[in-house]
Structures are given as C-alpha cells and as structure tokens.
Design a protein around this motif. Structure first.
Motif, PDB file in Angstrom:
ATOM      1  N   ARG A 166     -12.194  10.288   6.016  1.00  0.00           N
ATOM      2  CA  ARG A 166     -12.761  10.925   5.820  1.00  0.00           C
ATOM      3  C   ARG A 166     -11.916  12.545   5.473  1.00  0.00           C
ATOM      4  O   ARG A 166     -11.563  13.112   5.712  1.00  0.00           O
ATOM      5  N   ARG A 167     -10.463  11.974   6.594  1.00  0.00           N
ATOM      6  CA  ARG A 167      -9.275  12.691   6.543  1.00  0.00           C
ATOM      7  C   ARG A 167      -8.584  13.161   5.277  1.00  0.00           C
ATOM      8  O   ARG A 167      -8.509  11.925   4.439  1.00  0.00           O
ATOM      9  N   PRO A 168      -7.886  14.043   5.295  1.00  0.00           N
ATOM     10  CA  PRO A 168      -6.994  14.535   3.804  1.00  0.00           C
ATOM     11  C   PRO A 168      -6.039  13.658   3.825  1.00  0.00           C
ATOM     12  O   PRO A 168      -5.769  13.532   4.452  1.00  0.00           O
ATOM     13  N   ALA A 169      -5.729  13.204   2.253  1.00  0.00           N
ATOM     14  CA  ALA A 169      -4.459  12.355   1.804  1.00  0.00           C
ATOM     15  C   ALA A 169      -3.246  12.836   1.852  1.00  0.00           C
ATOM     16  O   ALA A 169      -2.856  13.982   2.197  1.00  0.00           O
ATOM     17  N   ALA A 170      -2.694  11.625   3.142  1.00  0.00           N
ATOM     18  CA  ALA A 170      -1.347  12.609   3.137  1.00  0.00           C
ATOM     19  C   ALA A 170      -0.214  13.310   1.488  1.00  0.00           C
ATOM     20  O   ALA A 170      -0.578  12.763   1.147  1.00  0.00           O
ATOM     21  N   GLN A 171       0.149  14.557   2.207  1.00  0.00           N
ATOM     22  CA  GLN A 171       0.624  14.602   0.946  1.00  0.00           C
ATOM     23  C   GLN A 171       2.517  15.330   1.101  1.00  0.00           C
ATOM     24  O   GLN A 171       3.542  16.269   1.349  1.00  0.00           O
ATOM     25  N   PRO A 172       3.423  14.280   0.999  1.00  0.00           N
ATOM     26  CA  PRO A 172       4.869  14.580   1.294  1.00  0.00           C
ATOM     27  C   PRO A 172       5.186  15.776   0.398  1.00  0.00           C
ATOM     28  O   PRO A 172       4.706  15.921  -0.414  1.00  0.00           O
ATOM     29  N   GLN A 173       6.054  16.596   0.850  1.00  0.00           N
ATOM     30  CA  GLN A 173       6.817  17.003   0.369  1.00  0.00           C
ATOM     31  C   GLN A 173       8.199  17.726   0.896  1.00  0.00           C
ATOM     32  O   GLN A 173       8.785  16.851   1.249  1.00  0.00           O
ATOM     33  N   LEU A 174       8.698  18.146  -0.669  1.00  0.00           N
ATOM     34  CA  LEU A 174      10.414  17.898  -0.309  1.00  0.00           C
ATOM     35  C   LEU A 174      11.101  19.776  -0.055  1.00  0.00           C
ATOM     36  O   LEU A 174      10.107  20.752   0.172  1.00  0.00           O
ATOM     37  N   THR A 175      11.917  19.577   1.015  1.00  0.00           N
ATOM     38  CA  THR A 175      12.030  21.164   1.671  1.00  0.00           C
ATOM     39  C   THR A 175      13.612  21.401   0.091  1.00  0.00           C
ATOM     40  O   THR A 175      13.776  20.781   0.141  1.00  0.00           O
ATOM     41  N   LEU A 213       0.529  -1.271   0.522  1.00  0.00           N
ATOM     42  CA  LEU A 213      -0.095   0.132  -0.012  1.00  0.00           C
ATOM     43  C   LEU A 213       0.914   0.835  -0.416  1.00  0.00           C
ATOM     44  O   LEU A 213       0.541   2.237  -0.708  1.00  0.00           O
ATOM     45  N   VAL A 214       1.987   1.203   0.534  1.00  0.00           N
ATOM     46  CA  VAL A 214       3.160   2.291   0.722  1.00  0.00           C
ATOM     47  C   VAL A 214       4.257   2.115   0.338  1.00  0.00           C
ATOM     48  O   VAL A 214       4.715   0.992   0.254  1.00  0.00           O
ATOM     49  N   ASP A 215       5.485   2.697   0.154  1.00  0.00           N
ATOM     50  CA  ASP A 215       6.776   2.530  -0.457  1.00  0.00           C
ATOM     51  C   ASP A 215       7.912   3.019   0.699  1.00  0.00           C
ATOM     52  O   ASP A 215       8.373   2.701   0.535  1.00  0.00           O
ATOM     53  N   SER A 216       6.990   3.114   1.854  1.00  0.00           N
ATOM     54  CA  SER A 216       7.985   3.854   3.529  1.00  0.00           C
ATOM     55  C   SER A 216       7.065   4.847   4.217  1.00  0.00           C
ATOM     56  O   SER A 216       5.457   4.497   3.513  1.00  0.00           O
ATOM     57  N   VAL A 217       7.415   4.020   5.108  1.00  0.00           N
ATOM     58  CA  VAL A 217       6.229   4.517   5.791  1.00  0.00           C
ATOM     59  C   VAL A 217       7.509   5.395   7.312  1.00  0.00           C
ATOM     60  O   VAL A 217       8.653   5.633   7.345  1.00  0.00           O
TER      61      VAL A 217
END
Length: 114
Positions: free
Chosen positions: A94-103, A46-50
């Motif tokens: 109902r919660r928003p999906a995760a939105q990873p960001q790069l710095t 389901l995911v590539d990393s946690v």
C-alpha cells in the motif's frame, strides 16, 4: 557479481519465501544479515541498485517472507488466507513506490521513508 542466492521457483515472491529452506527440518537461512537481503534484491533482478538495509528493514522483510510462506501454504491446502499474514503482505504494498531524484550536481537522493 558473485551470486549468493538460488532462484528456482520462477516467481520473485516464491523465491523470497524460499530463502528459508528445509523449514521442517534443519532450517537453512539464506538471509542472516541486512547485507544479504540487499544481495537478494539485486540478484533477483527486481532492482538495479539498493540502499543498504537497516536492521529494521531486515526484520520487516523477514516478517513479509514468513507471511508469504503462510499464504502460499494456505492456498496450497485450500484453506482461507490467514488475516494477519494478509495484513503483513499488503501493508508494504500500500505504500507509495520509490521515486528516486537527482540533485543539481547529479547525485541521486533517495526518497525519505514515511
């Protein structure tokens, strides 16, 4: 990667509900720590990393698992779905999906939880 979990149900939700096996007898628990929960997420594909789970994340996930099991059982028996189980399953959905960001330096910054 060493696989610690078995996936034979053909569906991630059913596979997650099956992390507590032999429910009516010896109750074999596959998720006893937050680290095992993270391993399940990765191994399920389901995911590539946690991000490491907290104890609260772990307890919430197990509550969702039990609610899923209740809903599947109700459905199989032709009963109306349990309202509490529906709420437990639907609340995280109902919660928003995760939105990873790069710095700027290229590091990933996890999204803050609501």
């Amino acid at each position: 990667m060493t696989r610690n979990h078995i996936f034979v149900c053909g569906d991630p939700a059913l596979g997650f509900a099956a992390t507590l096996r032999a429910r009516r007898s010896s109750r074999i628990e596959a998720l006893t720590t937050p680290k095992q929960l993270g391993a399940w997420y990765l191994e399920s594909g389901l995911v590539d990393s946690v991000t490491p789970s907290t104890e609260a994340d772990f307890e919430r996930a197990r509550a969702v698992r039990e609610a899923l099991y209740r809903l599947v059982t109700d459905g199989r028996r032709g009963r109306p779905y349990d309202g509490t189980a529906l709420a437990v399953v639907n609340d995280p959905a109902r919660r928003p999906a995760a939105q990873p960001q790069l710095t700027g330096p290229g590091r990933r910054r996890p999204r803050k939880r609501p």
